[in-house]
Design an enzyme around this catalytic site. Structure first.
Site, mmCIF file in Angstrom:
data_model
loop_
_atom_site.group_PDB
_atom_site.id
_atom_site.type_symbol
_atom_site.label_atom_id
_atom_site.label_comp_id
_atom_site.label_asym_id
_atom_site.label_seq_id
_atom_site.Cartn_x
_atom_site.Cartn_y
_atom_site.Cartn_z
ATOM 1 C CG ASP A 29 41.470 -50.553 -33.738
ATOM 2 O OD1 ASP A 29 41.993 -49.439 -34.083
ATOM 3 O OD2 ASP A 29 40.891 -51.405 -34.072
ATOM 4 C CB ILE A 30 46.089 -47.574 -35.124
ATOM 5 C CG1 ILE A 30 47.197 -46.530 -35.069
ATOM 6 C CG2 ILE A 30 45.128 -47.517 -36.341
ATOM 7 C CD1 ILE A 30 48.250 -46.727 -33.833
ATOM 8 C CG HIS A 93 40.475 -58.277 -36.633
ATOM 9 N ND1 HIS A 93 40.622 -58.344 -38.007
ATOM 10 C CD2 HIS A 93 39.845 -57.330 -36.332
ATOM 11 C CE1 HIS A 93 39.833 -57.620 -38.665
ATOM 12 N NE2 HIS A 93 39.397 -56.670 -37.630
ATOM 13 C CG HIS A 95 37.287 -54.841 -32.919
ATOM 14 N ND1 HIS A 95 38.053 -53.758 -33.372
ATOM 15 C CD2 HIS A 95 37.110 -55.562 -34.368
ATOM 16 C CE1 HIS A 95 37.945 -53.626 -34.699
ATOM 17 N NE2 HIS A 95 37.495 -54.557 -35.175
HETATM 18 P P1 AMP Z 1 37.655 -54.246 -39.113
HETATM 19 O O1 AMP Z 1 38.583 -55.044 -40.218
HETATM 20 O O2 AMP Z 1 36.276 -53.875 -39.681
HETATM 21 O O3 AMP Z 1 37.196 -55.181 -37.957
HETATM 22 O O4 AMP Z 1 38.547 -53.245 -38.741
HETATM 23 C C1 AMP Z 1 40.138 -53.170 -38.614
HETATM 24 C C2 AMP Z 1 40.427 -52.592 -37.385
HETATM 25 O O5 AMP Z 1 41.877 -52.720 -37.668
HETATM 26 C C3 AMP Z 1 39.939 -51.334 -37.181
HETATM 27 O O6 AMP Z 1 39.419 -50.915 -35.978
HETATM 28 C C4 AMP Z 1 41.363 -50.436 -37.487
HETATM 29 O O7 AMP Z 1 41.573 -49.349 -36.666
HETATM 30 C C5 AMP Z 1 42.358 -51.379 -36.985
HETATM 31 N N1 AMP Z 1 43.578 -51.196 -37.605
HETATM 32 C C6 AMP Z 1 43.964 -51.036 -38.849
HETATM 33 N N2 AMP Z 1 45.454 -51.066 -39.217
HETATM 34 C C7 AMP Z 1 45.953 -50.961 -38.074
HETATM 35 C C8 AMP Z 1 47.193 -50.956 -37.476
HETATM 36 N N3 AMP Z 1 48.110 -50.681 -38.251
HETATM 37 N N4 AMP Z 1 47.494 -51.017 -36.264
HETATM 38 C C9 AMP Z 1 46.428 -51.175 -34.929
HETATM 39 N N5 AMP Z 1 45.311 -51.253 -35.575
HETATM 40 C C10 AMP Z 1 44.989 -51.176 -36.836
#
Ligand code: AMP
Length: 130
Positions: A29-30, A93, A95
């Site tokens: 996660d970025i 996804h 986490h």
């Molecule tokens: P959520 O949809 O609420 O579960 O959150 C989406 C997650 O994706 C967040 O923690 C972001 O930091 C992560 N995220 C979004 N874009 C990217 C990316 N390009 N690379 C890695 N993680 C990402």
């Protein structure tokens, strides 16, 4: 319009890759809550995790388990927490968050700011354990 995660799978957007097979992909996660915070996704585009076919969802959890086991070995933590939100990115996804206390998985916490070398190092450590 492909999701941002499909673009990552296709190599159109960079990521710190952890693992991949024919159906699943994992990357850091970025905006991590903790070092090693990883996202596991199905390559198939489905918005909501619990809309996935039963078998795909079950197999995704087995894929995630391998990563969590590797995370636990290389990142000092008590547990690897599992969270499903999906409020930001409409591509299912999971986490996987190395944690020492409940507070570590509060998504309102400030996110870590890591240099790309740190992301690379963490991803490399987890990959070597897989
Ligand atoms: P959520 O949809 O609420 O579960 O959150 C989406 C997650 O994706 C967040 O923690 C972001 O930091 C992560 N995220 C979004 N874009 C990217 C990316 N390009 N690379 C890695 N993680 C990402």
């Amino acid at each position: 319009m492909p999701t941002i995660f499909t673009k990552i799978v296709n190599g159109e957007i960079p990521c710190y890759k952890i693992a991949e097979d024919d159906r699943f992909f994992a990357f850091l996660d970025i905006n991590p809550l903790a070092k090693g915070h990883t996202l596991v996704i199905p390559k198939q585009e489905t918005d909501y995790l619990f809309d996935l076919d039963d078998q795909l969802l079950a197999d995704m959890n087995v894929f995630a388990k391998k990563i969590a086991v590797a995370q636990k070995k290389v990142i000092p933590c008590k547990r690897v927490g599992v969270a499903v939100l999906g409020l930001e990115v409409p591509h299912a996804h999971i986490h996987l968050i190395p944690m020492n206390s409940e507070a570590d998985v509060n998504f309102s916490n400030p996110k870590l700011k890591l240099a790309s070398e740190e992301f690379e190092e963490i991803a490399g450590l987890i990959r070597t354990e897989l």
